[in-house]
Design a protein around this motif. Structure first.
Motif, PDB file in Angstrom:
ATOM      1  N   ILE A   1      -8.568  -4.530 -12.483  1.00  0.00           N
ATOM      2  CA  ILE A   1      -7.322  -5.311 -12.462  1.00  0.00           C
ATOM      3  C   ILE A   1      -6.737  -5.369 -11.054  1.00  0.00           C
ATOM      4  O   ILE A   1      -6.149  -6.385 -10.651  1.00  0.00           O
ATOM      5  N   THR A   2      -6.886  -4.296 -10.282  1.00  0.00           N
ATOM      6  CA  THR A   2      -6.250  -4.268  -8.956  1.00  0.00           C
ATOM      7  C   THR A   2      -7.176  -4.731  -7.836  1.00  0.00           C
ATOM      8  O   THR A   2      -6.779  -4.740  -6.668  1.00  0.00           O
TER       9      THR A   2
ATOM     10  N   VAL B   1       3.317  -3.813  -8.357  1.00  0.00           N
ATOM     11  CA  VAL B   1       4.154  -2.636  -8.651  1.00  0.00           C
ATOM     12  C   VAL B   1       4.217  -2.427 -10.163  1.00  0.00           C
ATOM     13  O   VAL B   1       4.134  -1.285 -10.647  1.00  0.00           O
ATOM     14  N   PHE B   2       4.330  -3.523 -10.937  1.00  0.00           N
ATOM     15  CA  PHE B   2       4.345  -3.404 -12.396  1.00  0.00           C
ATOM     16  C   PHE B   2       3.005  -2.865 -12.889  1.00  0.00           C
ATOM     17  O   PHE B   2       2.965  -2.054 -13.822  1.00  0.00           O
ATOM     18  N   VAL B   3       1.928  -3.313 -12.267  1.00  0.00           N
ATOM     19  CA  VAL B   3       0.595  -2.836 -12.663  1.00  0.00           C
ATOM     20  C   VAL B   3       0.487  -1.331 -12.421  1.00  0.00           C
ATOM     21  O   VAL B   3       0.025  -0.578 -13.284  1.00  0.00           O
ATOM     22  N   LEU B   4       0.929  -0.894 -11.239  1.00  0.00           N
ATOM     23  CA  LEU B   4       0.866   0.544 -10.918  1.00  0.00           C
ATOM     24  C   LEU B   4       1.721   1.349 -11.893  1.00  0.00           C
ATOM     25  O   LEU B   4       1.285   2.402 -12.390  1.00  0.00           O
ATOM     26  N   PHE B   5       2.925   0.869 -12.163  1.00  0.00           N
ATOM     27  CA  PHE B   5       3.807   1.571 -13.083  1.00  0.00           C
ATOM     28  C   PHE B   5       3.183   1.626 -14.474  1.00  0.00           C
ATOM     29  O   PHE B   5       3.200   2.677 -15.140  1.00  0.00           O
ATOM     30  N   GLY B   6       2.621   0.484 -14.907  1.00  0.00           N
ATOM     31  CA  GLY B   6       2.011   0.415 -16.228  1.00  0.00           C
ATOM     32  C   GLY B   6       0.845   1.387 -16.372  1.00  0.00           C
ATOM     33  O   GLY B   6       0.757   2.132 -17.355  1.00  0.00           O
ATOM     34  N   PHE B   7      -0.019   1.412 -15.389  1.00  0.00           N
ATOM     35  CA  PHE B   7      -1.158   2.325 -15.440  1.00  0.00           C
ATOM     36  C   PHE B   7      -0.711   3.781 -15.357  1.00  0.00           C
ATOM     37  O   PHE B   7      -1.284   4.650 -16.022  1.00  0.00           O
ATOM     38  N   GLY B   8       0.291   4.057 -14.542  1.00  0.00           N
ATOM     39  CA  GLY B   8       0.830   5.418 -14.478  1.00  0.00           C
ATOM     40  C   GLY B   8       1.326   5.867 -15.847  1.00  0.00           C
ATOM     41  O   GLY B   8       1.047   6.981 -16.281  1.00  0.00           O
ATOM     42  N   PHE B   9       2.037   4.971 -16.541  1.00  0.00           N
ATOM     43  CA  PHE B   9       2.535   5.276 -17.875  1.00  0.00           C
ATOM     44  C   PHE B   9       1.375   5.563 -18.828  1.00  0.00           C
ATOM     45  O   PHE B   9       1.393   6.549 -19.576  1.00  0.00           O
TER      46      PHE B   9
ATOM     47  N   TYR C   1       0.822  -1.214   0.000  1.00  0.00           N
ATOM     48  CA  TYR C   1       0.000   0.000   0.000  1.00  0.00           C
ATOM     49  C   TYR C   1       0.853   1.261   0.000  1.00  0.00           C
ATOM     50  O   TYR C   1       0.361   2.329  -0.353  1.00  0.00           O
ATOM     51  N   TYR C   2       2.156   1.184   0.326  1.00  0.00           N
ATOM     52  CA  TYR C   2       3.046   2.346   0.177  1.00  0.00           C
ATOM     53  C   TYR C   2       3.107   2.747  -1.299  1.00  0.00           C
ATOM     54  O   TYR C   2       3.056   3.930  -1.645  1.00  0.00           O
ATOM     55  N   PHE C   3       3.229   1.729  -2.154  1.00  0.00           N
ATOM     56  CA  PHE C   3       3.310   1.995  -3.597  1.00  0.00           C
ATOM     57  C   PHE C   3       1.965   2.510  -4.107  1.00  0.00           C
ATOM     58  O   PHE C   3       1.911   3.343  -5.008  1.00  0.00           O
ATOM     59  N   LEU C   4       0.881   2.002  -3.512  1.00  0.00           N
ATOM     60  CA  LEU C   4      -0.446   2.479  -3.899  1.00  0.00           C
ATOM     61  C   LEU C   4      -0.611   3.956  -3.536  1.00  0.00           C
ATOM     62  O   LEU C   4      -1.127   4.746  -4.321  1.00  0.00           O
ATOM     63  N   TYR C   5      -0.130   4.336  -2.344  1.00  0.00           N
ATOM     64  CA  TYR C   5      -0.210   5.747  -1.929  1.00  0.00           C
ATOM     65  C   TYR C   5       0.640   6.626  -2.850  1.00  0.00           C
ATOM     66  O   TYR C   5       0.242   7.735  -3.209  1.00  0.00           O
ATOM     67  N   LEU C   6       1.799   6.094  -3.240  1.00  0.00           N
ATOM     68  CA  LEU C   6       2.670   6.838  -4.165  1.00  0.00           C
ATOM     69  C   LEU C   6       1.958   7.020  -5.501  1.00  0.00           C
ATOM     70  O   LEU C   6       1.993   8.089  -6.115  1.00  0.00           O
ATOM     71  N   PHE C   7       1.284   5.961  -5.931  1.00  0.00           N
ATOM     72  CA  PHE C   7       0.519   6.024  -7.187  1.00  0.00           C
ATOM     73  C   PHE C   7      -0.586   7.070  -7.071  1.00  0.00           C
ATOM     74  O   PHE C   7      -0.804   7.867  -7.994  1.00  0.00           O
ATOM     75  N   PHE C   8      -1.272   7.098  -5.937  1.00  0.00           N
ATOM     76  CA  PHE C   8      -2.340   8.086  -5.731  1.00  0.00           C
ATOM     77  C   PHE C   8      -1.779   9.506  -5.758  1.00  0.00           C
ATOM     78  O   PHE C   8      -2.405  10.415  -6.298  1.00  0.00           O
TER      79      PHE C   8
END
Lengths: 86, 182
Positions: free
Chosen positions: A62-63, B63-71, A7-14
């Protein structure tokens, strides 16, 4: 070993998506402000909002099965007594 | 004549003769590059997943999913920005002046105008394979003002645009001659 919950990466994504949202709103504002009388501008804005909404829906689909409480491990390189990285 | 649209500071007796935008092919070029980039990225992702299917089982997959969607989100946003730039670049030709509105950056907009009677020279050019095939090009307008020339970039039928401006200049000069004749 460095363990980080996902969830750290999720927060970064947000946080990154918040920047995206601000830029998107600025772009939509520009488009609709300067082309208010143009038929193309609302259409382009609608397409942008629709596709963005579709991408968000796809992202949530997907998530939805990901366990964000799980941790990922990073192995830090071991350093010997002589200071040599192994 | 585009009489249903009015300029913000339209002069009395001023009529918009033509609204010029960049050719549709420019939009299609931007669309092509966006689709090409996304196809390349998605194909690359599938190739990596095919080559290393174990990634799906690891905890790095999210993490790959997040990176992919961010891109994907940012690629889509920058495509939208380039289309907005395409839409917001407009040239107005009226019976009294030409108005050049350019979106130079996302928060930067430049508006220039020049009266027809201060235009010294108008030339059109079509350079390249795509411009020749799809009949788009540039129109250069040399003026006697602070801004020495206007450039109508990548507009459709540049010869026709040049012709319209020349005819309007001629009409404007004829009107001035009539006014000055006792």
């Amino acid at each position: 070993m460095l363990n980080l919950p996902l969830y750290y990466f999720l927060y970064l994504f947000f946080a990154v998506m918040l920047v995206w949202l601000v830029m998107s709103l600025a772009g939509l504002f520009h488009l609709l402000r300067y082309c208010a009388k143009d038929k193309k501008a609302p259409f382009i804005a609608l397409v942008f909002v629709s596709v963005s909404a579709g991408l968000f829906i796809l992202f949530f689909i997907i998530t939805s099965n990901i366990d964000w409480l799980a941790e990922i491990s990073f192995s830090l390189p071991a350093v010997s007594q002589q200071g040599i990285i192994q | 004549m585009e009489s249903n649209i009015k300029l913000k500071d339209q002069l009395p007796d001023e009529v918009i003769i033509k609204i010029v935008r960049r050719d549709l092919i420019i939009f299609l070029k931007k669309l092509f590059w966006f689709v090409f980039t996304m196809t390349l990225a998605i194909t690359g992702a599938f190739m990596i997943l095919n080559a290393f299917p174990a990634i799906l089982e690891t905890s790095f997959y999210p993490v790959f999913v997040l990176f992919g969607f961010g891109f994907v989100f940012f690629a889509w946003l920058f495509f939208f920005f380039s289309i907005t730039d395409y839409v917001l670049d407009i040239w107005y030709i009226t019976n009294k002046r030409i108005v050049d509105i350019q979106q130079t950056g996302f928060f930067s907009r430049k508006i220039s105008e020049q009266y027809l009677n201060r235009i010294q020279d108008v030339s059109s050019e079509t350079i390249g394979v795509l411009p020749t095939l799809f009949k788009y090009g540039n129109v250069r307008v040399q003026t006697a003002g602070e801004r020495e020339h206007f450039l109508f970039e990548e507009v459709p039928e540049p010869d026709a645009v040049r012709q319209i401006i020349m005819e309007l200049i001629q009409k404007s000069n004829d009107v001035n001659v009539q006014k000055n004749t006792p």
